[in-house]
Scaffold this motif. Structure first.
Motif, mmCIF file in Angstrom:
data_model
loop_
_atom_site.group_PDB
_atom_site.id
_atom_site.type_symbol
_atom_site.label_atom_id
_atom_site.label_comp_id
_atom_site.label_asym_id
_atom_site.label_seq_id
_atom_site.Cartn_x
_atom_site.Cartn_y
_atom_site.Cartn_z
ATOM 1 N N LEU A 147 -9.049 4.050 -2.821
ATOM 2 C CA LEU A 147 -9.656 3.205 -1.786
ATOM 3 C C LEU A 147 -11.101 2.881 -2.135
ATOM 4 O O LEU A 147 -11.534 1.732 -1.987
ATOM 5 C CB LEU A 147 -9.554 3.885 -0.412
ATOM 6 N N TRP A 181 -13.648 2.125 4.411
ATOM 7 C CA TRP A 181 -12.215 2.347 4.654
ATOM 8 C C TRP A 181 -12.008 3.400 5.736
ATOM 9 O O TRP A 181 -11.116 3.273 6.571
ATOM 10 C CB TRP A 181 -11.503 2.755 3.359
ATOM 11 N N GLU A 205 -19.128 2.341 -4.662
ATOM 12 C CA GLU A 205 -17.732 2.670 -4.347
ATOM 13 C C GLU A 205 -17.645 3.715 -3.242
ATOM 14 O O GLU A 205 -16.715 3.693 -2.433
ATOM 15 C CB GLU A 205 -16.993 3.109 -5.619
ATOM 16 N N VAL A 258 -17.824 1.742 -0.146
ATOM 17 C CA VAL A 258 -16.535 1.095 0.123
ATOM 18 C C VAL A 258 -15.583 2.115 0.749
ATOM 19 O O VAL A 258 -14.892 1.824 1.730
ATOM 20 C CB VAL A 258 -15.941 0.501 -1.176
ATOM 21 N N LYS A 273 -12.335 2.627 -5.049
ATOM 22 C CA LYS A 273 -12.311 1.691 -6.179
ATOM 23 C C LYS A 273 -11.597 0.390 -5.822
ATOM 24 O O LYS A 273 -11.483 -0.501 -6.647
ATOM 25 C CB LYS A 273 -11.580 2.337 -7.364
ATOM 26 N N THR A 274 -11.110 0.276 -4.593
ATOM 27 C CA THR A 274 -10.293 -0.869 -4.149
ATOM 28 C C THR A 274 -9.166 -1.111 -5.145
ATOM 29 O O THR A 274 -8.973 -2.212 -5.636
ATOM 30 C CB THR A 274 -11.124 -2.160 -3.971
ATOM 31 N N SER A 275 -8.427 -0.041 -5.436
ATOM 32 C CA SER A 275 -7.373 -0.093 -6.442
ATOM 33 C C SER A 275 -6.039 0.353 -5.843
ATOM 34 O O SER A 275 -6.003 1.269 -5.030
ATOM 35 C CB SER A 275 -7.737 0.848 -7.596
ATOM 36 N N THR A 276 -4.969 -0.301 -6.254
ATOM 37 C CA THR A 276 -3.630 0.155 -5.874
ATOM 38 C C THR A 276 -2.885 0.684 -7.105
ATOM 39 O O THR A 276 -1.666 0.803 -7.084
ATOM 40 C CB THR A 276 -2.809 -0.982 -5.203
ATOM 41 N N TYR A 280 0.820 -1.223 0.000
ATOM 42 C CA TYR A 280 0.000 0.000 0.000
ATOM 43 C C TYR A 280 0.847 1.264 0.000
ATOM 44 O O TYR A 280 0.340 2.351 0.257
ATOM 45 C CB TYR A 280 -0.954 0.002 1.195
#
Length: 122
Positions: A72, A100, A93, A96, A74-77, A60
């Motif tokens: 966060l 977080w 989203e 989500v 989009k739950t994307s790194t 992360y």
């Protein structure tokens, strides 16, 4: 359901701070060379220094020193998703992203707010 985001080991958190943190100061808090490590969500700055996942080489680290709201949600790194802009995300989203915030707020001290941020909840 209330305990769904509770840490496995209880965390003793300091009272949240409302100190202004400049975007430049936030960018320097990226964990490199032993620096503090901060992640902002919706303009709120969390101190994640103690978590190796946010340090250089961690999964992360892409969020370190940045407002990672969009990524966060989009739950994307992906580095291109790391942005403070989240208001145009679909409702799912946004939910989500709020999860977080709950997760972070139970684990990490709030050390301030990003100066000039316009991406707070309204």
């Amino acid at each position: 359901m209330a305990g769904k985001f509770e840490p496995k080991v209880p965390v003793q958190l300091d009272p949240p701070k409302d100190d202004p943190i400049s975007p430049e100061e936030l960018a320097k808090a990226n964990g490199v060379d032993g620096a503090k490590c901060y992640v902002a969500i919706k303009g709120i700055v969390y101190d994640v220094t103690g978590n190796k996942a946010y340090q250089p080489g961690g999964p992360y680290h892409v969020f370190a020193g940045k407002d990672a709201s969009r990524a966060l949600g989009k739950t994307s790194t992906k580095p291109e998703d790391v942005s403070p802009e989240w208001k145009d995300l679909p409702d799912k989203e946004k939910g989500v992203l709020n999860d977080w915030i709950t997760f972070f707020s139970k684990r990490y001290n709030v050390v301030g707010r990003v100066e000039g941020a316009t991406n707070f909840d309204e």
